[in-house]
Scaffold this motif. Structure first.
Motif, short mmCIF file in Angstrom:
data_model
loop_
_atom_site.label_atom_id
_atom_site.label_comp_id
_atom_site.label_asym_id
_atom_site.label_seq_id
_atom_site.Cartn_x
_atom_site.Cartn_y
_atom_site.Cartn_z
N ASP A 38 0.85 -1.19 0.00
CA ASP A 38 0.00 0.00 0.00
C ASP A 38 0.89 1.25 0.00
O ASP A 38 1.78 1.39 0.85
CB ASP A 38 -0.88 -0.03 1.26
N PRO A 39 0.69 2.18 -0.95
CA PRO A 39 1.56 3.35 -1.03
C PRO A 39 1.46 4.29 0.17
O PRO A 39 2.34 5.12 0.39
CB PRO A 39 1.11 4.06 -2.31
N ARG A 40 0.42 4.13 0.99
CA ARG A 40 0.30 4.95 2.21
C ARG A 40 1.18 4.42 3.33
O ARG A 40 1.31 5.08 4.37
CB ARG A 40 -1.15 4.94 2.71
N VAL A 41 1.77 3.25 3.14
CA VAL A 41 2.45 2.56 4.23
C VAL A 41 3.89 2.19 3.83
O VAL A 41 4.29 1.05 3.93
CB VAL A 41 1.66 1.31 4.66
N ASP A 42 4.65 3.16 3.39
CA ASP A 42 6.06 2.91 3.09
C ASP A 42 6.78 2.72 4.43
O ASP A 42 6.87 3.66 5.22
CB ASP A 42 6.65 4.09 2.33
N PRO A 43 7.26 1.51 4.72
CA PRO A 43 7.87 1.26 6.03
C PRO A 43 9.00 2.23 6.39
O PRO A 43 9.13 2.63 7.54
CB PRO A 43 8.39 -0.18 5.92
N SER A 44 9.80 2.63 5.41
CA SER A 44 10.89 3.55 5.70
C SER A 44 10.36 4.89 6.19
O SER A 44 10.89 5.47 7.15
CB SER A 44 11.78 3.73 4.48
N ALA A 45 9.31 5.39 5.56
CA ALA A 45 8.73 6.67 5.97
C ALA A 45 7.99 6.53 7.30
O ALA A 45 8.19 7.34 8.22
CB ALA A 45 7.79 7.19 4.88
N VAL A 46 7.17 5.50 7.43
CA VAL A 46 6.36 5.30 8.63
C VAL A 46 7.23 5.12 9.87
O VAL A 46 6.92 5.62 10.94
CB VAL A 46 5.41 4.09 8.43
N LEU A 47 8.34 4.40 9.72
CA LEU A 47 9.20 4.09 10.86
C LEU A 47 10.43 4.99 10.96
O LEU A 47 11.29 4.78 11.81
CB LEU A 47 9.62 2.62 10.80
N GLY A 48 10.54 5.98 10.08
CA GLY A 48 11.66 6.92 10.14
C GLY A 48 13.00 6.28 9.85
O GLY A 48 14.00 6.66 10.44
N LEU A 49 13.03 5.34 8.92
CA LEU A 49 14.27 4.63 8.61
C LEU A 49 15.06 5.36 7.53
O LEU A 49 14.50 5.89 6.59
CB LEU A 49 13.95 3.22 8.14
N GLU A 50 16.36 5.34 7.67
CA GLU A 50 17.26 5.91 6.67
C GLU A 50 17.66 4.83 5.67
O GLU A 50 17.61 3.63 5.97
CB GLU A 50 18.51 6.47 7.36
N LEU A 51 18.10 5.26 4.51
CA LEU A 51 18.58 4.34 3.49
C LEU A 51 19.69 3.46 4.07
O LEU A 51 20.63 3.96 4.69
CB LEU A 51 19.12 5.14 2.29
N GLY A 52 19.56 2.17 3.91
CA GLY A 52 20.58 1.24 4.38
C GLY A 52 20.36 0.70 5.78
O GLY A 52 21.05 -0.23 6.21
N GLU A 53 19.39 1.24 6.53
CA GLU A 53 19.16 0.77 7.90
C GLU A 53 18.40 -0.54 7.97
O GLU A 53 18.55 -1.28 8.95
CB GLU A 53 18.38 1.82 8.70
N ALA A 54 17.55 -0.82 6.97
CA ALA A 54 16.69 -2.00 7.04
C ALA A 54 16.49 -2.61 5.67
O ALA A 54 16.46 -1.91 4.66
CB ALA A 54 15.33 -1.60 7.63
N GLY A 55 16.31 -3.91 5.68
CA GLY A 55 15.81 -4.59 4.51
C GLY A 55 14.30 -4.55 4.60
O GLY A 55 13.73 -4.66 5.69
N VAL A 56 13.62 -4.36 3.48
CA VAL A 56 12.16 -4.26 3.49
C VAL A 56 11.59 -5.22 2.45
O VAL A 56 11.99 -5.19 1.29
CB VAL A 56 11.69 -2.82 3.19
N ILE A 57 10.69 -6.07 2.90
CA ILE A 57 9.97 -6.99 2.03
C ILE A 57 8.52 -6.52 2.03
O ILE A 57 7.91 -6.40 3.10
CB ILE A 57 10.06 -8.44 2.54
N ARG A 58 7.98 -6.25 0.84
CA ARG A 58 6.60 -5.77 0.77
C ARG A 58 5.76 -6.71 -0.10
O ARG A 58 6.22 -7.16 -1.14
CB ARG A 58 6.56 -4.35 0.21
#
Length: 176
Positions: A38-58
Motif C-alpha cells: 500500500d503506497p500509504r504505508v512505506d515502512p521507511s517513511a512510517v518508521l523513520g528509517l534511513e537508506l541502508g538501515e533496514a531490509g524491506v519486504i513488501r
C-alpha cells in the motif's frame, strides 16, 4: 502519471546527494521489515528509517506467506555467502501491517487468497485476513517457527488515519 523521464530526473537528484555511498548489503540497523505494498504505508517513511538501515519486504497485506519465508531463506543464504556466518545475533524482524488494508476486501475471492497463502480455501478463516491485529500475532508466531534462534521478532500495526504505530507483539527472541 510519473513517467520514466521524471524518475530519471529524481534519481539524478538522489545521486547528487551521495547518501548511498559506502552502504553495505547488510542493513546497518540489523532490521528486516515485512510490510504491505500500500503506497500509504512505506515502512521507511512510517518508521523513520534511513537508506541502508533496514531490509524491506513488501507484499499484499504485509503478510508472512510461504513466498515471504522463501525470500527470507534466500536472504539468509546471501548473508551466509557474504559473511561466512548466519549474520548478527541481534537481527530484528518486524511484521508491519496496517488499518484499512486492501487485503480486507479480498474474502469474496477465496480462491485467490487460498493460492496466496498456499492453503486450502477452508483454512482461510485461520489467516485473520480482515483483522490486522490478529494477523500480526499469527504472522509473528509463524516467523518464530521459521527463523533461527536468538533473533528478535515483533509485530506492529500502523493506523493510516492517525499515522501512529501500535505495538501488537513486543520484541522477543526466538527460542532455541
Amino acid at each position: 502519471m510519473i513517467d520514466t523521464n521524471e524518475l530519471i530526473r529524481r534519481n539524478a537528484g538522489f545521486a547528487e546527494g551521495g547518501s548511498f555511498a559506502g552502504l553495505r548489503l547488510a542493513p546497518s540497523g540489523s532490521l528486516t521489515v515485512i510490510g504491505c505494498v500500500d503506497p500509504r504505508v512505506d515502512p521507511s517513511a512510517v518508521l523513520g528509517l534511513e537508506l541502508g538501515e533496514a531490509g524491506v519486504i513488501r507484499n499484499v497485506g504485509g503478510r508472512v506467506t510461504p513466498a515471504t519465508l522463501r525470500t527470507l531463506g534466500m536472504l539468509a543464504k546471501v548473508v551466509q555467502a557474504r559473511t561466512g556466518g548466519p549474520g548478527p545475533a541481534d537481527n530484528h524482524y518486524v511484521v508491519l501491517q496496517h488499518t484499512d488494508c486492501g487485503i480486507t476486501d479480498l474474502p469474496p475471492f477465496p480462491e485467490l487468497l487460498a493460492e496466496y497463502f498456499e492453503v486450502p480455501a477452508e483454512d482461510l478463516a485461520a489467516k485473520a485476513v480482515t483483522d490486522p491485529f490478529a494477523a500480526v500475532r499469527l504472522d509473528v508466531e509463524l516467523l518464530k517457527r521459521h527463523l533461527r534462534a536468538g533473533v528478535f521478532v515483533s509485530g506492529l500495526v500502523y493506523d493510516v488515519a492517525t499515522g501512529l504505530v501500535d505495538v501488537v507483539v513486543p520484541p522477543a527472541r526466538v527460542a532455541a
